[in-house]
Design a protein around this motif. Structure first.
Motif, short mmCIF file in Angstrom:
data_model
loop_
_atom_site.label_atom_id
_atom_site.label_comp_id
_atom_site.label_asym_id
_atom_site.label_seq_id
_atom_site.Cartn_x
_atom_site.Cartn_y
_atom_site.Cartn_z
N LYS B 45 0.83 -1.20 0.00
CA LYS B 45 0.00 0.00 0.00
C LYS B 45 0.87 1.26 0.00
O LYS B 45 0.61 2.20 -0.74
N ALA B 46 1.94 1.22 0.82
CA ALA B 46 2.78 2.41 0.95
C ALA B 46 3.60 2.66 -0.32
O ALA B 46 3.84 3.80 -0.70
N ASP B 204 1.16 2.54 7.57
CA ASP B 204 1.96 2.76 6.36
C ASP B 204 3.36 2.18 6.52
O ASP B 204 4.16 2.23 5.58
#
Lengths: 235, 222
Positions: B45-46, B204
């Motif tokens: 995702k990050a 994150d």
């Protein structure tokens, strides 16, 4: 026949040789899941059936590949694709064909580094060939005979199933080793029969002469296993 | 985040240049429940907007796991490959890496990624990745596993390129002393970096994502 137990053959027989085998149960997981193998005795009966039926296919294919690779000057050069197709034709389950090709690719990685040679290169050029053919070519490069190659194919069939049964069922590994030893003795006759058939097929350069026994339940369960959720072994 | 900024992966593993070709491959290992899958999801995702990523998982992979990754908008299915290890997760990342090599090379050929993450199945403290399979490895522990774990050592703790101690938010609840864990880890890690984090509080995974970005850049430069 004179003993040909070379260091190379010992390596090829060793399940620690990187070859992807540890991820395959030889059909044992599907049977365990359904309660069809629960004990050491069940395992022994299963192995006996496997050896007498579909065991001859990889054994003969390995023996043939060994015979073909042992004479690199043979004319014409072996049509490896046709031998590979013959193994596919004798492996009705698509999941088992995929498993055989995956293990062939895995073993070929190691064989390419350990026993390089023209037959190995021919298999690499073909891409994704069946495991018994890679095993047979490696056996030839390691100084083995076709009979050795057939024996190796059966040895791994037995060993993979036994290890999987120990891991899945917590069977006594010593008792399972005894099962493997008895199965190994029964495998010797199977290897000789497979070796004879392979010799005839190689002599005629005709892969159609390879034996074609099968185990329908094994094939069906392999397909079900392939489509089931959260299995631990690839086959 | 605590780390030694001078630490250079290329010096730590000189065989890297002769190791697997292609994009950076990072192994993620560690005991069951430490947060490996959560870390993979957080990293995807990050980093997903700046890097093309593929993932090979050795965990028992179910449609539930796939749903987890899909729900979190992490990666499309075709970028994730599950390898079944026959109850031996450590064998698949160390002694017989062939099945994982096949999966990695296939994903690389299909997607030409910048980063390959290989997530090991949960194992014990002795599990470690072969550098024939990955260029670098992250070992993930969690605080709830006990603050004595770094002292016990094992190749994952001592030799991993990045040690992640996760779930630090739980430390007061389980009576774990974070200073002890950090100190013990530093004693055995010979300058290799350690990160203490709570992936729940920092979804994150910023310090780890930053570390990965540096490795990707270093490999490109090399």
């Amino acid at each position: 026949m004179a003993g040909t137990l070379t260091a190379g053959l010992l390596l090829l027989a060793d399940s620690r040789l990187p070859s992807g085998g540890h991820g395959h149960s030889g059909g044992v997981e599907a049977l365990v899941e359904r309660g069809l193998i629960a004990t050491t005795a069940d395992l022994e009966v299963f192995l006996d059936g496997r050896l007498r039926t579909s065991g001859t296919v990889p054994a003969a294919a390995a023996a043939a590949a060994c015979g073909l690779a042992a004479h690199p000057d043979r004319e014409p050069e072996p049509d490896w694709a046709s031998w590979d197709e013959a193994v596919s034709a004798r492996t009705p389950s698509a999941a088992l064909r995929a498993a055989s090709r995956a293990q062939g690719a895995a073993l070929l990685r190691t064989v390419t580094l350990a026993w390089p040679g023209p037959a190995v290169e021919a298999l690499r050029a073909l891409g994704g060939v069946h495991h018994p053919l890679v095993l047979g070519v490696a056996a030839a490069a390691a100084g083995g005979t076709p009979l050795d190659a057939a024996g190796l194919a059966l040895h791994h069939m037995i060993g993979g199933a036994c290890t999987a049964a120990v891991r899945l069922l917590g069977l006594d590994p010593l008792a399972v080793a005894a099962v493997a030893a008895r199965a190994g003795r029964r495998a010797e006759a199977v290897a000789r029969t497979a070796g004879d058939a392979a010799a005839a097929a190689v002599a005629d350069a005709d892969p159609a002469l390879l034996p074609g026994e099968s185990s329908p339940l094994h094939d069906v369960l392999a397909q079900l296993h392939d489509s089931s959720e959260a299995t631990l072994f690839a086959s | 985040m605590h780390r030694d900024d001078a630490f250079d992966l290329m010096t730590a593993h000189p065989p890297l240049a002769a190791g697997p070709a292609g994009p950076l491959r990072v192994g993620i290992g560690g005991p069951v429940g430490g947060g490996k899958t959560a870390l993979v999801a957080a990293l995807c995702k990050a980093l997903g907007s700046e890097l093309s990523i593929v993932v090979v998982t050795n965990d028992i992979y179910t449609t539930e796991d796939a749903d987890f990754l899909r729900r979190h908008g992490v990666l499309p299915d075709e970028r994730i490959r599950a390898v079944r290890t026959g109850c031996c997760p450590h064998t698949a990342i160390r002694d017989d890496i062939t099945a994982n090599l096949d999966a990695v090379e296939d994903l690389v050929a299909r997607h030409d990624p910048d980063l390959v993450l290989v997530e090991s199945g949960g194992d014990n403290l002795t599990a470690t990745f072969s550098y024939g399979l990955v260029h670098a490895q992250i070992f993930v522990l969690d605080v709830a596993g006990g603050d004595k774990v770094p002292r016990k050592g094992g190749p994952g703790v001592t030799r991993s390129d990045l040690l992640v101690i996760n779930k630090i938010d739980l430390a007061p609840l389980v009576g774990a002393d974070l200073d002890v864990m950090r100190g013990d880890a530093e004693k055995v890690r010979d300058g290799r970096p350690t990160v203490l984090v709570s992936l729940r509080d920092q979804p994150d995974a910023a310090p780890i994502a930053e570390w990965i970005t540096t490795q990707v850049r270093t490999r490109r430069a090399g």
